[in-house]
Write a protein that holds these residues in place. Structure first.
Motif, PDB file in Angstrom:
ATOM      1  N   UNK A  56       0.855  -1.185   0.000  1.00  0.00           N
ATOM      2  CA  UNK A  56       0.000   0.000   0.000  1.00  0.00           C
ATOM      3  C   UNK A  56       0.885   1.226   0.000  1.00  0.00           C
ATOM      4  N   UNK A  57       0.624   2.124  -0.965  1.00  0.00           N
ATOM      5  CA  UNK A  57       1.408   3.353  -1.095  1.00  0.00           C
ATOM      6  C   UNK A  57       2.905   3.052  -1.173  1.00  0.00           C
ATOM      7  N   UNK A  58       3.224   1.980  -1.875  1.00  0.00           N
ATOM      8  CA  UNK A  58       4.615   1.626  -2.069  1.00  0.00           C
ATOM      9  C   UNK A  58       5.260   0.882  -0.921  1.00  0.00           C
ATOM     10  N   UNK A  59       4.506   0.658   0.144  1.00  0.00           N
ATOM     11  CA  UNK A  59       5.058  -0.029   1.315  1.00  0.00           C
ATOM     12  C   UNK A  59       4.352  -1.369   1.517  1.00  0.00           C
ATOM     13  N   UNK A  60       5.091  -2.339   2.019  1.00  0.00           N
ATOM     14  CA  UNK A  60       4.511  -3.650   2.283  1.00  0.00           C
ATOM     15  C   UNK A  60       3.514  -3.572   3.439  1.00  0.00           C
ATOM     16  N   UNK A  61       2.379  -4.244   3.260  1.00  0.00           N
ATOM     17  CA  UNK A  61       1.345  -4.275   4.290  1.00  0.00           C
ATOM     18  C   UNK A  61       1.135  -5.725   4.719  1.00  0.00           C
ATOM     19  N   UNK A  62       1.496  -6.069   5.946  1.00  0.00           N
ATOM     20  CA  UNK A  62       1.307  -7.453   6.398  1.00  0.00           C
ATOM     21  C   UNK A  62      -0.166  -7.856   6.369  1.00  0.00           C
ATOM     22  N   UNK A  63      -0.392  -9.147   6.125  1.00  0.00           N
ATOM     23  CA  UNK A  63      -1.741  -9.699   6.041  1.00  0.00           C
ATOM     24  C   UNK A  63      -1.945 -10.714   7.157  1.00  0.00           C
ATOM     25  N   UNK A  64      -3.116 -10.691   7.747  1.00  0.00           N
ATOM     26  CA  UNK A  64      -3.538 -11.745   8.669  1.00  0.00           C
ATOM     27  C   UNK A  64      -4.787 -12.415   8.102  1.00  0.00           C
ATOM     28  N   UNK A  65      -4.853 -13.723   8.229  1.00  0.00           N
ATOM     29  CA  UNK A  65      -5.990 -14.484   7.713  1.00  0.00           C
ATOM     30  C   UNK A  65      -6.670 -15.180   8.885  1.00  0.00           C
ATOM     31  N   UNK A  66      -7.981 -15.070   8.945  1.00  0.00           N
ATOM     32  CA  UNK A  66      -8.774 -15.805   9.928  1.00  0.00           C
ATOM     33  C   UNK A  66      -9.713 -16.731   9.172  1.00  0.00           C
ATOM     34  N   UNK A  67      -9.672 -18.004   9.514  1.00  0.00           N
ATOM     35  CA  UNK A  67     -10.459 -19.022   8.807  1.00  0.00           C
ATOM     36  C   UNK A  67     -11.348 -19.755   9.794  1.00  0.00           C
ATOM     37  N   UNK A  68     -12.638 -19.823   9.476  1.00  0.00           N
ATOM     38  CA  UNK A  68     -13.589 -20.597  10.270  1.00  0.00           C
ATOM     39  C   UNK A  68     -13.834 -21.927   9.569  1.00  0.00           C
ATOM     40  N   UNK A  69     -13.379 -23.006  10.171  1.00  0.00           N
ATOM     41  CA  UNK A  69     -13.624 -24.346   9.643  1.00  0.00           C
ATOM     42  C   UNK A  69     -14.967 -24.827  10.174  1.00  0.00           C
ATOM     43  N   UNK A  70     -15.725 -25.550   9.348  1.00  0.00           N
ATOM     44  CA  UNK A  70     -17.088 -25.931   9.717  1.00  0.00           C
ATOM     45  C   UNK A  70     -17.341 -27.416   9.447  1.00  0.00           C
TER      46      UNK A  70
END
Length: 215
Positions: free
Chosen positions: A61-75
């Motif tokens: 974002x805006x030339x800078x790295x943006x860390x990602x977090x993922x949340x997964x609901x298993x069913x």
């Protein structure tokens, strides 16, 4: 979904038993949070929420790295070998509200096996179940994950050839969700590059939906 330091996306995994739902969730998280094994009955009995660590190298974002977090609901699967449709539906609804009630859901991932044909009755029952869970806008918030892509590849099918040869039932389903789909290899532990590719695809689907969430 995002602050100045990172972005978080909320996903729920849906599908039939032994399609690789929990394994797909583990692949997206880069963990082994969810029990996944071959079994003649449904393995997942209750909903479970998994969290990834901060993932680098996916977003900028805006030339800078943006860390990602993922949340997964298993069913639990539907149909389920031990639970009724109502039990599964109520459990998933409750878990969605509890897990994503404030932030909302970005994508429901419908997991199908790439090495097995999708039959009309199966598709109809699955779509009806997702409609009951997500409501009339389900198509905007659903993407298809085709697991066991390694077996299709071993049979000589590239992704392009696979889709060219796919049943009209599967093609109709993919069309209904605006062709939001991705393939996933279940043969081995997902490699970092493949995980990044799949996550970028999911983020692109979310971006195409203008970052809307389902409450």
């Amino acid at each position: 979904m995002a602050d100045n330091n990172e972005m978080t996306i909320n996903l729920v995994i849906l599908g039939r038993a032994q399609t690789g739902k929990s394994a797909a969730g583990n692949s997206l998280l880069g963990s082994s949070d969810f029990e996944s094994r071959c079994c003649p009955s449904s393995v997942t009995m209750c909903c479970s929420l998994g969290h990834s660590c901060r993932i680098s190298g996916i977003l900028r974002r805006n030339g800078c790295e943006l860390p990602l977090r993922v949340r997964v609901l298993d069913t639990p699967s539907y149909p389920h070998s031990a639970l009724s449709k109502e039990q599964v539906r109520n459990a998933v609804r409750s878990a969605l509200a509890r897990s994503f009630g404030e932030e909302g859901l970005h994508l429901a991932l419908l997991v199908l096996r790439a090495d097995l044909p999708l039959c009309p009755d199966e598709s109809d029952h699955t779509i009806q179940f997702i409609q009951e869970l997500l409501g009339p806008t389900w198509k905007d918030f659903t993407a298809v994950v085709l697991t066991h892509a390694d077996k299709a590849e071993e049979a000589g099918f590239s992704e392009e050839l696979y889709l060219h040869s796919a049943s009209s039932t599967l093609l109709s389903l993919l069309s209904s969700v605006q062709h939001k789909y991705t393939f996933l290899d279940n043969q081995k532990t997902i490699i970092k590059e493949e995980r990044a590719t799949v996550l970028r695809k999911l983020l692109n689907f979310i971006r195409q939906n203008n970052y809307q969430v389902l409450q």
